[in-house]
Design a protein around this motif. Structure first.
Motif, PDB file in Angstrom:
ATOM      1  N   GLU A 216      37.603 -15.742  18.400  1.00 42.87           N
ATOM      2  CA  GLU A 216      36.562 -16.655  17.923  1.00 42.87           C
ATOM      3  C   GLU A 216      37.187 -17.813  17.149  1.00 42.87           C
ATOM      4  N   TYR A 217      38.223 -17.497  16.375  1.00 40.31           N
ATOM      5  CA  TYR A 217      38.894 -18.514  15.565  1.00 40.31           C
ATOM      6  C   TYR A 217      39.865 -19.335  16.411  1.00 40.31           C
TER       7      TYR A 217
ATOM      8  N   THR B  66      46.229 -18.620  17.640  1.00 36.99           N
ATOM      9  CA  THR B  66      46.361 -17.798  18.842  1.00 36.99           C
ATOM     10  C   THR B  66      47.101 -16.500  18.519  1.00 36.99           C
ATOM     11  N   GLN B  67      47.642 -16.414  17.318  1.00 34.99           N
ATOM     12  CA  GLN B  67      48.321 -15.201  16.856  1.00 34.99           C
ATOM     13  C   GLN B  67      47.351 -14.365  16.021  1.00 34.99           C
ATOM     14  N   PRO B  68      46.934 -13.190  16.505  1.00 39.74           N
ATOM     15  CA  PRO B  68      45.958 -12.369  15.769  1.00 39.74           C
ATOM     16  C   PRO B  68      46.408 -12.011  14.356  1.00 39.74           C
ATOM     17  N   LEU B  69      47.717 -11.890  14.148  1.00 35.09           N
ATOM     18  CA  LEU B  69      48.209 -11.487  12.832  1.00 35.09           C
ATOM     19  C   LEU B  69      47.928 -12.530  11.756  1.00 35.09           C
ATOM     20  N   LEU B  70      47.783 -13.791  12.141  1.00 38.66           N
ATOM     21  CA  LEU B  70      47.484 -14.820  11.143  1.00 38.66           C
ATOM     22  C   LEU B  70      46.088 -14.610  10.567  1.00 38.66           C
ATOM     23  N   LEU B  71      45.127 -14.344  11.435  1.00 38.39           N
ATOM     24  CA  LEU B  71      43.773 -14.077  10.956  1.00 38.39           C
ATOM     25  C   LEU B  71      43.737 -12.788  10.140  1.00 38.39           C
ATOM     26  N   GLU B  72      44.496 -11.790  10.577  1.00 36.46           N
ATOM     27  CA  GLU B  72      44.558 -10.528   9.835  1.00 36.46           C
ATOM     28  C   GLU B  72      45.112 -10.759   8.431  1.00 36.46           C
ATOM     29  N   ALA B  73      46.146 -11.589   8.325  1.00 38.57           N
ATOM     30  CA  ALA B  73      46.734 -11.879   7.014  1.00 38.57           C
ATOM     31  C   ALA B  73      45.739 -12.607   6.112  1.00 38.57           C
ATOM     32  N   LEU B  74      45.010 -13.566   6.669  1.00 34.12           N
ATOM     33  CA  LEU B  74      44.015 -14.290   5.869  1.00 34.12           C
ATOM     34  C   LEU B  74      42.903 -13.354   5.407  1.00 34.12           C
ATOM     35  N   LYS B  75      42.522 -12.430   6.270  1.00 34.19           N
ATOM     36  CA  LYS B  75      41.521 -11.437   5.876  1.00 34.19           C
ATOM     37  C   LYS B  75      42.054 -10.576   4.731  1.00 34.19           C
ATOM     38  N   GLN B  76      43.305 -10.163   4.832  1.00 32.67           N
ATOM     39  CA  GLN B  76      43.908  -9.345   3.776  1.00 32.67           C
ATOM     40  C   GLN B  76      43.991 -10.123   2.464  1.00 32.67           C
ATOM     41  N   ILE B  77      44.276 -11.419   2.546  1.00 34.78           N
ATOM     42  CA  ILE B  77      44.305 -12.246   1.336  1.00 34.78           C
ATOM     43  C   ILE B  77      42.909 -12.336   0.728  1.00 34.78           C
ATOM     44  N   GLN B  78      41.890 -12.499   1.574  1.00 33.37           N
ATOM     45  CA  GLN B  78      40.511 -12.564   1.074  1.00 33.37           C
ATOM     46  C   GLN B  78      40.136 -11.301   0.311  1.00 33.37           C
ATOM     47  N   TYR B  79      40.622 -10.162   0.777  1.00 35.29           N
ATOM     48  CA  TYR B  79      40.275  -8.882   0.153  1.00 35.29           C
ATOM     49  C   TYR B  79      41.355  -8.406  -0.819  1.00 35.29           C
ATOM     50  N   SER B  80      42.232  -9.347  -1.242  1.00 31.55           N
ATOM     51  CA  SER B  80      43.272  -9.087  -2.255  1.00 31.55           C
ATOM     52  C   SER B  80      44.256  -8.000  -1.840  1.00 31.55           C
TER      53      SER B  80
ATOM     54  N   VAL C 178      33.419 -27.022  12.267  1.00 32.10           N
ATOM     55  CA  VAL C 178      33.217 -26.277  13.511  1.00 32.10           C
ATOM     56  C   VAL C 178      33.340 -24.797  13.171  1.00 32.10           C
ATOM     57  N   LEU C 179      32.293 -24.037  13.409  1.00 33.35           N
ATOM     58  CA  LEU C 179      32.293 -22.617  13.073  1.00 33.35           C
ATOM     59  C   LEU C 179      32.999 -21.796  14.158  1.00 33.35           C
ATOM     60  N   PRO C 180      33.444 -20.572  13.813  1.00 27.97           N
ATOM     61  CA  PRO C 180      34.015 -19.687  14.838  1.00 27.97           C
ATOM     62  C   PRO C 180      33.057 -19.531  16.010  1.00 27.97           C
ATOM     63  N   ILE C 181      33.602 -19.570  17.222  1.00 30.63           N
ATOM     64  CA  ILE C 181      32.776 -19.505  18.429  1.00 30.63           C
ATOM     65  C   ILE C 181      32.448 -18.047  18.721  1.00 30.63           C
ATOM     66  N   LYS C 182      31.203 -17.690  18.496  1.00 27.96           N
ATOM     67  CA  LYS C 182      30.778 -16.301  18.607  1.00 27.96           C
ATOM     68  C   LYS C 182      30.636 -15.883  20.067  1.00 27.96           C
ATOM     69  N   ALA C 183      30.962 -14.618  20.325  1.00 33.63           N
ATOM     70  CA  ALA C 183      30.818 -14.062  21.668  1.00 33.63           C
ATOM     71  C   ALA C 183      30.095 -12.731  21.566  1.00 33.63           C
ATOM     72  N   PRO C 184      29.088 -12.481  22.417  1.00 32.15           N
ATOM     73  CA  PRO C 184      28.418 -11.178  22.404  1.00 32.15           C
ATOM     74  C   PRO C 184      29.381 -10.087  22.843  1.00 32.15           C
ATOM     75  N   PRO C 185      29.126  -8.823  22.474  1.00 33.69           N
ATOM     76  CA  PRO C 185      30.051  -7.729  22.804  1.00 33.69           C
ATOM     77  C   PRO C 185      30.378  -7.619  24.288  1.00 33.69           C
TER      78      PRO C 185
END
Length: 396
Positions: free
Chosen positions: A64-65, A185-199, A48-55
């Motif tokens: 979305e996640y 539901t915690q935005p910081l979790l996605l932020e942390a995963l993004k930071q891990i992706q970008y080392s 199941v992909l992230p549910i996209k929303a227009p601006p």
């Protein structure tokens, strides 16, 4: 019949022919349509992909996640159609060169190839007259089904989407204890995963520590933080966090997350030079992952078990675990996991001087790498192939 045809004029004859041809075309079209509709979705994993929303909707990226996670929780899982969790979907997307907040369209063809998924669910949400509208596509390698859901409640719309997916693949979800937690539901979790992706690992630590100060029972965040501490050789801090996570997992009876926490603890114990204790943790992790039908992690757990048994020179046990890893990843349809298991089997046979068996395993691996274009695994796989071919040439 000939006499009848002679009694009608040419216009009537032409009309009769046209009606007959039209009916024949409709019958053929109906048969083709029914045949197409009857094609079942092949067994395998569901993404199941992230549910996209227009601006105009004003949704943040993390939502979305969070919405995707809700659909996944409502969907459940089954032995034939394991549903990848949000964290696993993010990992698969990164293998398809699609990263968090990179604003690039997802390469669905590439995602099918690297994930081996049987079904991918693509959804967009919009707001229309105080109602939410979900426009979705259910994509398999054989067919595409599109549809729309309108509801005043976004949560209810997500539930209805999950039901349509279940009907499309025709499976009854299995009850999984602790399977409906809302980690994202915690935005910081996605932020942390993004930071891990970008080392940006130091920043990821800060984000996860901040998140856990607000929500101390987020088991995904606990495991990620422990893994970061372990990578930095801060083994005491890593073990403390993993023990906290396991205690919380036992309280909530979250078998899926407990399996992943125990796998992380086993990896830590191995790093500390305690392979027998690591095997004990992996045994518990295997049972928990099996109970939650987490074929992807069953493959990972078996692979690590094989690695430890090989270190202990218990080659028969190692061979069995690598074979289990291959079987589980075949069940999940995950090509990279299959390649890693086959490479490990080949390496194990080389250690035992069984070069013919090693060559058989590595050839299977090469075929998958080539067919799926698994660029990250190409170099080690072909390097191992060359090594085995050299061994074979020496004994001929």
């Amino acid at each position: 019949m000939l006499a009848f045809m002679q009694k009608i004029n040419s216009k009537q004859r032409l009309l009769l022919i046209l009606v007959t041809l039209t009916c024949a075309i409709l019958v053929v079209a109906l048969l083709v349509f029914n045949k197409f509709q009857a094609q079942p979705v092949p067994t395998g994993s569901i993404i199941v992909l992230p549910i996209k929303a227009p601006p105009v909707v004003g949704a943040n990226d993390w939502q979305e996640y969070a919405q995707m996670e809700q659909v996944i929780a409502n969907l459940g899982t089954s032995a034939q159609y394991p549903v990848l969790q949000t964290e696993d979907v993010i990992a698969m997307l990164s293998q398809a060169s699609s990263f968090i907040q990179d604003q690039q369209a997802i390469d669905l063809e590439r995602l099918f190839i690297v994930s081996g998924a049987s079904l991918i669910v693509e959804t967009t949400v919009s707001v229309n007259e105080n109602s939410y509208q979900l426009d979705y596509r259910l994509l398999s390698t054989q067919q595409i089904k599109s549809g729309t859901i309108v509801d005043r409640s976004l949560s209810e719309a997500n539930t209805r989407l999950a039901m349509r997916i279940q009907n499309f693949v025709d499976f009854t979800p299995s009850p999984i204890k602790g399977g409906a937690d809302a980690w994202f539901t915690q935005p910081l979790l996605l932020e942390a995963l993004k930071q891990i992706q970008y080392s940006q690992l130091a920043d990821a630590k800060i984000s996860l520590n901040e998140l856990l100060s607000q929500t101390p029972n987020n088991l995904v965040a606990i495991r990620l933080l422990a893994e970061l501490y372990s990578a930095d050789e801060e083994l005491l801090a890593a073990e403390e966090w993993l023990n906290v996570g396991i205690e919380l997992g036992l309280e909530s009876e979250n078998q899926r997350q407990l399996a992943r926490l125990r796998l992380a603890l086993a990896q830590l114990l191995l790093k500390k030079g305690l392979p027998e204790l690591a095997i004990t943790q992996l045994s518990q992790a295997r049972t928990l992952a099996a109970n939650s039908q987490d074929w992807l992690y069953l493959g990972y757990i078996s692979n690590w078990s094989g690695h430890i048994y090989q270190q202990l020179n218990r080659y028969q046990n190692a061979n069995a675990q690598y074979q289990y890893s291959l079987d589980y990843h075949q069940k999940a349809g995950y090509p990279a996991g299959q390649v890693i298991a086959l490479n490990n089997l080949a390496e194990l046979e080389v250690v035992q001087h069984n070069y013919s068996l090693a060559y058989k395993a590595i050839n299977q691996s090469v075929a998958i790498v080539t067919q799926r274009d698994l660029t990250q695994l190409r170099e080690p796989t072909f390097k191992l192939l060359a090594k085995i071919e050299n061994k074979l040439q020496r004994i001929r």
